[in-house]
Motif scaffolding. Structure first.
Motif, PDB file in Angstrom:
ATOM      1  N   TRP A   1      34.102  11.079  49.953  1.00 34.77           N
ATOM      2  CA  TRP A   1      33.128  11.903  49.244  1.00 34.77           C
ATOM      3  C   TRP A   1      31.740  11.744  49.867  1.00 34.77           C
ATOM      4  CZ3 TRP A   1      30.526  10.290  44.070  1.00 34.77           C
ATOM      5  CH2 TRP A   1      29.609  11.260  43.682  1.00 34.77           C
TER       6      TRP A   1
ATOM      7  N   THR B   1      30.623  17.209  53.438  1.00 36.43           N
ATOM      8  CA  THR B   1      29.484  18.138  53.410  1.00 36.43           C
ATOM      9  C   THR B   1      29.799  19.394  52.611  1.00 36.43           C
ATOM     10  OG1 THR B   1      30.240  19.111  55.503  1.00 36.43           O
ATOM     11  CG2 THR B   1      28.606  17.336  55.625  1.00 36.43           C
ATOM     12  N   GLY B   2      30.980  19.474  52.011  1.00 36.93           N
ATOM     13  CA  GLY B   2      31.334  20.623  51.193  1.00 36.93           C
ATOM     14  C   GLY B   2      31.185  20.300  49.715  1.00 36.93           C
ATOM     15  N   TYR B   3      31.719  21.187  48.884  1.00 38.80           N
ATOM     16  CA  TYR B   3      31.558  21.038  47.444  1.00 38.80           C
ATOM     17  C   TYR B   3      32.709  20.288  46.777  1.00 38.80           C
ATOM     18  CZ  TYR B   3      27.569  24.175  47.559  1.00 38.80           C
ATOM     19  OH  TYR B   3      26.341  24.710  47.806  1.00 38.80           O
ATOM     20  N   ASN B   4      33.783  20.029  47.519  1.00 39.55           N
ATOM     21  CA  ASN B   4      34.969  19.458  46.897  1.00 39.55           C
ATOM     22  C   ASN B   4      35.013  17.933  46.914  1.00 39.55           C
ATOM     23  OD1 ASN B   4      36.244  21.858  46.067  1.00 39.55           O
ATOM     24  ND2 ASN B   4      36.928  22.249  48.162  1.00 39.55           N
TER      25      ASN B   4
ATOM     26  N   THR C   1      34.353  24.249  41.081  1.00 40.55           N
ATOM     27  CA  THR C   1      33.355  24.338  42.153  1.00 40.55           C
ATOM     28  C   THR C   1      33.058  25.794  42.461  1.00 40.55           C
ATOM     29  OG1 THR C   1      35.137  24.151  43.780  1.00 40.55           O
ATOM     30  CG2 THR C   1      33.998  22.129  43.180  1.00 40.55           C
TER      31      THR C   1
ATOM     32  N   TRP D   1      26.554  30.438  48.987  1.00 38.48           N
ATOM     33  CA  TRP D   1      25.131  30.516  48.639  1.00 38.48           C
ATOM     34  C   TRP D   1      24.513  31.712  49.334  1.00 38.48           C
ATOM     35  CZ3 TRP D   1      20.727  28.262  51.698  1.00 38.48           C
ATOM     36  CH2 TRP D   1      19.522  28.334  50.987  1.00 38.48           C
TER      37      TRP D   1
ATOM     38  N   MET E   1      21.269  20.998  51.369  1.00 38.64           N
ATOM     39  CA  MET E   1      22.619  20.518  51.096  1.00 38.64           C
ATOM     40  C   MET E   1      23.007  20.737  49.636  1.00 38.64           C
ATOM     41  SD  MET E   1      24.171  16.677  51.808  1.00 38.64           S
ATOM     42  CE  MET E   1      24.032  16.832  53.589  1.00 38.64           C
ATOM     43  N   PHE E   2      24.193  21.253  49.431  1.00 37.20           N
ATOM     44  CA  PHE E   2      24.774  21.484  48.102  1.00 37.20           C
ATOM     45  C   PHE E   2      23.892  22.336  47.180  1.00 37.20           C
ATOM     46  CE2 PHE E   2      26.250  16.955  49.041  1.00 37.20           C
ATOM     47  CZ  PHE E   2      27.447  17.351  49.608  1.00 37.20           C
TER      48      PHE E   2
ATOM     49  N   ALA F   1      25.746  23.094  43.871  1.00 37.30           N
ATOM     50  CA  ALA F   1      26.458  22.019  43.160  1.00 37.30           C
ATOM     51  C   ALA F   1      26.124  22.003  41.677  1.00 37.30           C
ATOM     52  CB  ALA F   1      26.138  20.664  43.784  1.00 37.30           C
TER      53      ALA F   1
ATOM     54  N   ASN G   1      28.604  23.703  39.294  1.00 39.85           N
ATOM     55  CA  ASN G   1      29.931  23.136  39.028  1.00 39.85           C
ATOM     56  C   ASN G   1      30.181  23.027  37.523  1.00 39.85           C
ATOM     57  OD1 ASN G   1      30.104  22.726  41.795  1.00 39.85           O
ATOM     58  ND2 ASN G   1      30.853  20.633  41.599  1.00 39.85           N
TER      59      ASN G   1
ATOM     60  N   TRP H   1      21.882  17.800  40.460  1.00 42.60           N
ATOM     61  CA  TRP H   1      21.716  18.903  41.417  1.00 42.60           C
ATOM     62  C   TRP H   1      21.351  20.211  40.722  1.00 42.60           C
ATOM     63  CZ3 TRP H   1      22.210  14.767  44.003  1.00 42.60           C
ATOM     64  CH2 TRP H   1      22.023  14.769  45.380  1.00 42.60           C
TER      65      TRP H   1
END
Length: 446
Positions: free
Chosen positions: A90, A94-97, A217, A222, A239-240, A243, A246, A333
């Motif tokens: 985690w 660099t992704g949302y998952n 997610t 974006w 970044m994110f 997020a 979510n 976030w």
């Protein structure tokens, strides 16, 4: 006299048997993403007499590599190695998952463990080392029935979740799971049928929970729109940014505890520029920038309280921590991208922070929010250490100011945000029907 002796032995035997029952009621504990443990009860196990020879052969064939695997997988609770793995994945994702995968490993192992405990005490299958005196036991003797293997249950969950969200890891984690199951058999604590059943149960629960959390997610990319004007964060690749959209687990929404808008940072900037650094303040800044304190501290407390020998309770702690990390991250976030709060080196372009500035808005601080959350969560589960954990939370928040990448306002509101999220999660813990291991955690001021 002989009759009396026989009676005493019988009473002692009953007492020993009862003491060997580890959390026999855990199969009724409240679950998260499945209806109940009972609804996933496995069919009766096969006859163990046909598997005794397989256990003996596994022990006869133990070599140095096998011993290394046995010792490696026996360390900690069933979910320990997998939680450590997904936590690191985690942090590098660099992704949302990544955050979702981390949460699902923790919650999935807990839910599957509860289902496993329902099955264990429905059938009370003996452990291999109790069925044949030739079978040796090479690890601490588990005080629960053998079917299904709880370590294999955790492996089934972890392999399925990690393989789903990190497909490049799929083959590796499957190989690790096979090594784990072979190690439990060679250790004399599980029959082959126990490991197969446990692994399949874990996979089944994980697949249900992956399906249950579809849509958690962002489904769309974006749009790239950033607010303009003075006082807002500016960067090329934030970044994110989504997020905060979510879906949360315990919180009603990501914005439930959203703080007020950030202040003008003029006073904060002046305080930062006038701050006198010392060796200790720099050390604190570097420490929190380079260590995963909260995960390490949880494992330490689990070991200190011998909860690694109690799979349901250890799994519950990992689950609540994973949910806290997830909901806390999403809530923080949400606020970051609601306000796009500027960083110190953007407010004053002559400012040089001690460490690199992260590529996302500063208000509120992620380190401080998650530390405020974990400080309260751990204070609830380990109340004798509440002063220690709350001090660590403030140290973590202060480290970001000392590093020069967050204003004090970022940290203050983040600590409060984290504490509010923790309070909501603790309320959920009080309603799950599980008596806390520590008598100090039964209410009152902690």
């Amino acid at each position: 006299m002989n009759k009396l002796l026989i009676l005493i032995i019988a009473i002692l035997s009953i007492g020993t048997s009862l003491q060997a029952q580890l959390e026999p009621g855990a199969g009724n504990w409240k679950t998260w993403f499945i209806s109940s443990g009972k609804d996933h009860r496995l069919p009766p196990p096969p006859a163990y007499k046909n598997e005794i020879g397989q256990v003996l052969l596994a022990q006869q064939e133990l070599d140095s590599a096998g011993w290394q695997q046995l010792l490696y997988w026996n360390a900690g609770a069933p979910g320990y190695r997998w939680a450590d793995m997904v936590n690191k994945l985690w942090m590098s994702d660099t992704g949302y998952n990544g955050a979702l995968a981390n949460m699902l490993v923790g919650v999935g192992i807990y839910d599957a463990t509860i289902a496993a405990w329902d099955t264990k005490y429905a059938y009370n299958r003996p452990r291999p080392f109790t069925t044949d005196k030739r079978i040796k036991v090479y690890v601490p003797r588990p005080e629960s029935p053998s079917y299904p293997c709880e370590y294999s249950v955790a492996a089934g969950v972890a392999v399925t979740v990690i393989g789903n969200y990190f497909p490049a890891m799929r083959d590796s984690v499957n190989k690790m799971a096979q090594q784990l199951m072979a190690a439990r058999i060679a250790a004399g604590v599980a029959f082959p049928g126990d490991t197969r059943a446990g692994f399949e149960l874990g996979k089944t629960i994980a697949l249900k929970e992956i399906e249950r959390t579809k849509g958690f997610t962002p489904a769309t990319a974006w749009d790239g729109k950033m607010p303009q004007g003075p006082g807002v964060w500016k960067g090329k690749r934030p970044m994110f940014p989504l997020a905060g959209t979510n879906k949360t687990v315990v919180l009603e929404s990501s914005s439930q505890f959203r703080p007020a808008p950030p202040p003008d940072f003029a006073k904060d900037m002046e305080e930062m520029k006038n701050y006198k650094q010392t060796f200790g303040t720099r050390a604190n800044a570097f420490y929190w920038a380079s260590n995963n304190f909260w995960f390490d501290a949880l494992n330490q407390k689990i070991f200190e309280h011998n909860l690694h020998l109690n799979p349901p309770r250890a799994a519950r702690l990992y689950a609540f921590t994973a949910i806290g990390s997830y909901d806390g991250f999403v809530a923080c976030w949400d606020a970051k991208y609601a306000y796009w709060g500027q960083r110190p080196d953007q407010y004053d372009t002559t400012w040089r922070p001690l460490i690199p500035t992260p590529p996302f808005p500063g208000y509120p601080s992620g380190h401080a929010a998650l530390s405020g959350l974990m400080g309260e969560l751990y204070s609830y589960f380990f109340p004798a250490d509440k002063v220690y954990f709350r001090k660590k939370a403030t140290d973590a928040a202060e480290s970001r100011f000392q590093a020069g990448i967050h204003f004090r306002s970022d940290n203050d509101v983040a600590l409060e945000l984290g504490r509010k999220v923790a309070a909501a999660i603790i309320q959920r813990a009080k309603r799950d029907g599980v008596a806390e291991a520590s008598p100090l955690a039964k209410g009152g001021d902690r």
